[in-house]
Write a protein that holds these residues in place. Structure first.
Motif, PDB file in Angstrom:
ATOM      1  N   LEU A   1      -5.703   1.486   5.519  1.00 38.90           N
ATOM      2  CA  LEU A   1      -5.991   2.428   6.589  1.00 38.90           C
ATOM      3  C   LEU A   1      -5.925   1.772   7.959  1.00 38.90           C
ATOM      4  CD1 LEU A   1      -9.046   4.028   4.799  1.00 38.90           C
ATOM      5  CD2 LEU A   1      -6.852   5.175   5.196  1.00 38.90           C
TER       6      LEU A   1
ATOM      7  N   ASP B   1      -5.484   7.275  11.196  1.00 40.02           N
ATOM      8  CA  ASP B   1      -5.318   7.883   9.881  1.00 40.02           C
ATOM      9  C   ASP B   1      -6.454   8.871   9.612  1.00 40.02           C
ATOM     10  OD1 ASP B   1      -3.022   6.432   9.343  1.00 40.02           O
ATOM     11  OD2 ASP B   1      -4.066   4.871   8.206  1.00 40.02           O
TER      12      ASP B   1
ATOM     13  N   TRP C   1     -10.045   3.431   1.011  1.00 37.74           N
ATOM     14  CA  TRP C   1     -10.795   4.638   0.684  1.00 37.74           C
ATOM     15  C   TRP C   1     -11.209   4.590  -0.786  1.00 37.74           C
ATOM     16  CZ3 TRP C   1      -5.653   4.078   1.494  1.00 37.74           C
ATOM     17  CH2 TRP C   1      -4.824   4.265   0.396  1.00 37.74           C
TER      18      TRP C   1
ATOM     19  N   MET D   1      -8.629  10.573   6.238  1.00 38.58           N
ATOM     20  CA  MET D   1      -8.940  10.665   4.813  1.00 38.58           C
ATOM     21  C   MET D   1      -9.465  12.057   4.495  1.00 38.58           C
ATOM     22  SD  MET D   1     -10.976   7.044   4.243  1.00 38.58           S
ATOM     23  CE  MET D   1     -12.038   7.248   5.686  1.00 38.58           C
TER      24      MET D   1
ATOM     25  N   VAL E   1      -4.614  10.694   2.033  1.00 38.75           N
ATOM     26  CA  VAL E   1      -4.565  10.012   3.318  1.00 38.75           C
ATOM     27  C   VAL E   1      -3.427  10.631   4.114  1.00 38.75           C
ATOM     28  CG1 VAL E   1      -4.176   7.823   4.524  1.00 38.75           C
ATOM     29  CG2 VAL E   1      -5.527   7.854   2.412  1.00 38.75           C
TER      30      VAL E   1
END
Length: 294
Positions: A258, A262, A124, A264, A205
């Motif tokens: 990631l 998951d 990310w 974000m 996250v």
């Protein structure tokens, strides 16, 4: 004032939000795109709001599309926060590091992000995005850049680090151009309503904190970036510039990369929040990553 495009992909309608009230822009423009920005669209919307000629519209429950349609370029600046350069094992750059993302990576702020087949290093990156409003070429100085910036948005420069580093051939774009790898928005906020040099930006996250910094720590500020880019390329209205990410990414080895499932969450104060769920990329039958070698 926040410009948004609401609706399903390919069917987004342009709206402007003022004090959380949405106004329909379809009497003024078919879309929020380069033509709209280049044609003094933001000023025309302000005039229409002042005149009371824009109808209100209910966009409750409608998807957030990218706030600018069909950018012709997504230009990115790497290592633009000193602490991020350090966590990546690099010295702060003396000149802006430039790379590109394919424009079709741009998706909405809450759209799913697809993890590529066999990816083990998807990362990310919360970033301040600059949206160009007027063509910029060979600008004479940094101050001149101000007149060419339409506004700002939240951007997530999603990256596949193995593709970017191990398979890059010394350039980064392989790790930056996978489908859905640039969520943008939810809003485009006009430049004259934003202090781009003092914005908090943060990421999480699975609701665990990752990044927390300020654009005050940019090595090259937005005006310097636009000025310098204009010496090497023509920036067109609607183009997007990702200005770099602060420390706190998985590349630092402090956090895991990631995986599908998951989530974000990214925030830039004054520009809004975005959230994406990670899903496995759908691979056409008979295709896949079997040709990728190290």
């Amino acid at each position: 004032m926040e410009f948004q495009r609401r609706g399903e992909p390919g069917q987004e309608q342009p709206v402007v939000l003022v004090d959380e009230v949405a106004y329909d822009l379809r009497d003024l423009t078919a879309d929020i795109d380069g033509d709209f920005l280049a044609g003094d669209g933001i000023a025309r919307v302000r005039q229409a709001l002042q005149a009371g000629s824009l109808p209100q519209v209910d966009v409750t429950g409608l998807r957030y599309g990218p706030p600018v349609a069909r950018p012709t370029a997504v230009v990115c600046i790497g290592m633009n926060y000193a602490a991020h350069a350090a966590e990546s094992g690099s010295a702060p750059p003396e000149v802006p590091i430039v790379f590109f993302k394919h424009p079709n990576t741009v998706v909405g702020a809450y759209d799913d992000v697809a993890v590529p087949p066999r990816s083990e290093a998807t990362d990310w990156e919360v970033e301040l995005a600059v949206v160009i409003g007027r063509r910029a070429r060979y600008l004479p100085n940094k101050a001149a850049a101000r007149d060419h910036i339409a506004g700002y948005a939240v951007s997530n420069d999603v990256s596949e680090r193995d593709y970017q580093i191990a398979l890059s051939g010394t350039q980064w774009s392989k790790g930056k151009c996978c489908e859905t790898f640039n969520p943008l928005g939810p809003s485009l906020v006009p430049a004259d309503e934003v202090d781009a040099g003092a914005l908090r930006l943060a990421s999480w996250v699975n609701d665990e904190p990752r990044q927390d910094s300020s654009t005050a720590d940019l090595i090259f500020d937005v005006e310097q970036i636009v000025y310098e880019l204009s010496q090497f390329m023509v920036l067109e209205p609607g183009d997007v510039i990702n200005t770099g990410t602060p420390q706190g990414v998985a590349l630092s080895k402090k956090y895991p990369y990631l995986q599908p499932g998951d989530e974000m969450r990214l925030l830039i104060e004054g520009l809004g929040e975005q959230r994406q769920r990670l899903v496995a990329a759908e691979v056409p039958h008979g295709a896949g990553a079997t040709a990728i070698t190290r």
